[in-house]
Write an enzyme that holds these catalytic residues in place. Structure first.
Site, short mmCIF file in Angstrom:
data_model
loop_
_atom_site.label_atom_id
_atom_site.label_comp_id
_atom_site.label_asym_id
_atom_site.label_seq_id
_atom_site.Cartn_x
_atom_site.Cartn_y
_atom_site.Cartn_z
N LYS A 157 -10.61 -5.76 -13.12
CA LYS A 157 -11.77 -5.81 -14.40
C LYS A 157 -11.72 -3.53 -13.57
O LYS A 157 -12.21 -3.76 -12.27
CB LYS A 157 -12.59 -5.59 -14.67
CG LYS A 157 -13.22 -6.79 -13.67
CD LYS A 157 -14.24 -6.44 -13.11
CE LYS A 157 -15.57 -5.22 -13.13
NZ LYS A 157 -16.21 -4.77 -12.23
N TYR A 205 4.96 0.62 -3.65
CA TYR A 205 4.43 -0.21 -4.30
C TYR A 205 6.21 -0.87 -5.23
O TYR A 205 6.23 -2.57 -5.78
CB TYR A 205 3.63 0.21 -5.44
CG TYR A 205 2.10 0.62 -5.58
CD1 TYR A 205 1.60 -0.41 -4.08
CD2 TYR A 205 1.54 1.91 -6.35
CE1 TYR A 205 0.33 0.69 -3.93
CE2 TYR A 205 -0.03 1.74 -6.07
CZ TYR A 205 -0.61 1.66 -4.54
OH TYR A 205 -1.16 1.74 -4.36
N SER A 229 1.37 -1.40 0.12
CA SER A 229 -0.50 0.17 0.09
C SER A 229 1.50 1.62 -0.06
O SER A 229 1.95 0.87 0.49
CB SER A 229 -0.91 -0.23 1.67
OG SER A 229 -1.82 1.30 1.47
N ARG A 230 0.22 2.41 -0.14
CA ARG A 230 1.13 3.61 -0.17
C ARG A 230 1.48 3.76 1.15
O ARG A 230 2.41 4.75 1.38
CB ARG A 230 0.49 4.01 -0.75
CG ARG A 230 1.13 4.28 -2.64
CD ARG A 230 0.56 5.66 -3.86
NE ARG A 230 -1.53 5.80 -3.20
CZ ARG A 230 -2.33 6.34 -4.45
NH1 ARG A 230 -1.78 7.25 -4.92
NH2 ARG A 230 -3.31 6.74 -3.81
N HIS A 279 -4.48 1.69 -12.31
CA HIS A 279 -4.38 0.37 -13.67
C HIS A 279 -3.20 0.31 -13.81
O HIS A 279 -3.03 -0.72 -14.44
CB HIS A 279 -5.71 -0.46 -13.77
CG HIS A 279 -6.77 -0.79 -12.78
ND1 HIS A 279 -7.52 -1.36 -13.08
CD2 HIS A 279 -6.82 -1.37 -11.74
CE1 HIS A 279 -8.46 -1.87 -12.32
NE2 HIS A 279 -7.67 -1.03 -11.01
#
Lengths: 329, 329
Positions: B96, B57, B35-36, B78
């Protein structure tokens, strides 16, 4: 009240179901039947214990005992038969679709007005208690503002080019026989003219449409309707509002309806019909006639005209010329 | 085979369900999360007993133990996250919609090809056994030629202008979140580009579409699709053929499917899932990675591009100028 005396014109399949349901009607009795063949009339009269059997329609129209005529001939004869019955001074219940063109509809309404006789389209779905319960839920604001209407009605109908269903000369095609119910359902629950209609339609080799997908756009809602002679569809009606939706299985002959909040059915109505369901139509129309109404509050003539107009627009829809779908580079 | 070691990027709602389902996966294990925020990563790792928790990340991408990355960040990240993971030499399963524009999709496919790494869109519906059973029925010609596809996916989503769902800057709107499933379903079962698309779309005040009705016309079929943030739809998929139809309740997370002949369900498949259903996706993708596949046969990259293109066409649809509906005199 005394039971209203009915006569049937055209002893076909639908007339059999209609006649059968008099056994469960409280306000109407079946008094006469007419066919262009005396023999068919006799057979039909015998089967349903009908006092009078006529070998011509005019004899039925002339019988002073007959108060109401049920027109059950093929679509293309509806105008002529209804007109003749009205002009003979009878109240008329004409099987759906009332006629096959809005022009005929306007003319027939004019004749009913001029002769001062009752006229109603046999959109029997509108008379069914499960549909009335759905209307009641909408009126009670149980689902909020309607955003979507979805209705499908399709059955595979074996291709017989000379039969009524596929014959253009007899107003064949899926729209007049099945699709009309989907249009009538959209009208019943939304009561608006579509701003736009888009149609995807296929034709049988006789030229009549046998598979039609419709998208109607309204000011604040959309209707997705579908009808087919090529396949069995999932023949349900959905009326979808902001706060819930109503589901009506096999809505054209609706026997039950469900009110949903999200995934949960919160109310389920199921009717106690004993016949095919025509008894509701027979009784409502009989009461109208016995109380000297000139039209039905359930299927007003203005509604029949709307349905005819929408039907006609669907059948005469021509796609605008379009450019090919663009590449999305 | 050894279990494939997974890392998750973005510990949001969907990542929780995904992580939960590793308990039921046979070919994958959850090894890391990023996570950031180091704190969020730690909390997530603790909850699902994950060995490694990273506060950036890049640390996850740099971990040589990690074989597969699941990208579960908001849509607009994404592309960037998948690109970075691919360039770090990882196999990527991206939630998605894969990206938010066909251009990004083409670029990402190019990067996967150039780096020689596995890339797949997390269209988890395609991996579900109930959907695969439906595909099998179609392949076995149980319903005949497909004539209609119908798919709805709508849930009322409370309006929060700054939230992801309604925020145009985060690619909000019903199509990217819910409608994408209906387009993916139409593609899966018909595998054709629509010849024409007609769209009725409404916008929330933030400008994103929140209610969309679609009519796709194909050479020999039609698809009626609908998605909404404004209301609960009847979220079923119907694949309707000349000889029967398939019904898939809540198809996006399908657990069961029914094969109908006319009114009669002749076969009913129900899966034995233990988790939310992500275990099927985790296992299929893990096996692909363990066997050095470069893409998924279940969700090929060409399919993701098709879905992106159709999505883009729906979102950029402009109605042709039309003449007013004609009077039918």
């Amino acid at each position: 009240m005394n039971k209203v005396k009915w006569g049937i014109v055209g002893p076909g399949i639908i007339a059999h179901e209609f006649a059968h349901d008099f056994a469960f009607a409280r306000y109407g009795e079946l008094y006469a039947v007419a066919s262009r063949s005396q023999e068919r009339a006799n057979q039909f009269a015998q089967k349903y214990d009908i006092p009078k059997a006529y070998g011509s329609y005019q004899e039925l129209y002339n019988d002073p005992e007959v108060e109401a005529i049920y027109v059950a001939t093929p679509h293309t004869f509806h105008f002529e038969n209804s007109r003749d019955a009205l002009q003979a001074g009878k109240a008329v219940l004409c099987e759906k679709p009332l006629v096959v063109h809005p022009k005929e509809c306007r003319k027939l309404i004019e004749i009913a007005t001029q002769t001062g006789n009752y006229l109603v389209e046999g959109m029997w779905t509108y008379f069914l208690p499960a549909i009335k319960r759905a209307q009641q839920w909408v009126a009670e604001d149980r689902i909020g503002k309607i955003l979507h209407i979805k209705a499908d009605f399709g059955y595979p109908i074996p291709f017989k080019p000379e039969g009524r269903m596929y014959n253009p000369d007899l107003a064949g095609g899926a729209m007049h026989d099945l699709g009309v119910y989907t249009i009538a359902a959209a009208w019943l629950f939304y009561q608006q003219d579509p701003l736009q209609m888009t149609i995807v339609s296929r034709n049988a080799s006789t030229g009549v449409e046998d598979d039609v997908t419709m998208l109607f756009e309204y000011e604040n809602a959309a209707a997705s309707l579908c009808t087919s002679f090529r396949c069995k569809l999932h023949n349900y009606l959905y009326i979808i509002g902001e706060r819930g939706y109503i589901e009506v299985p096999d809505f054209w002959r609706a026997r039950e309806s469900f009110l949903y909040e999200m995934e949960t059915p919160v109310e389920h109505y199921i009717d106690d019909r004993k016949g095919f369901g025509f008894e509701h139509e027979i009784d409502a129309v009989s009461r109208d006639i016995a109380t000297d109404q000139l039209e039905s509050s359930v299927v007003p003539l203005a509604t029949s005209l709307k349905v005819q107009e929408h039907l006609h627009r669907v059948l005469s829809y021509k796609r605008q010329p379009t450019t090919p779908l663009q590449q999305t580079n």
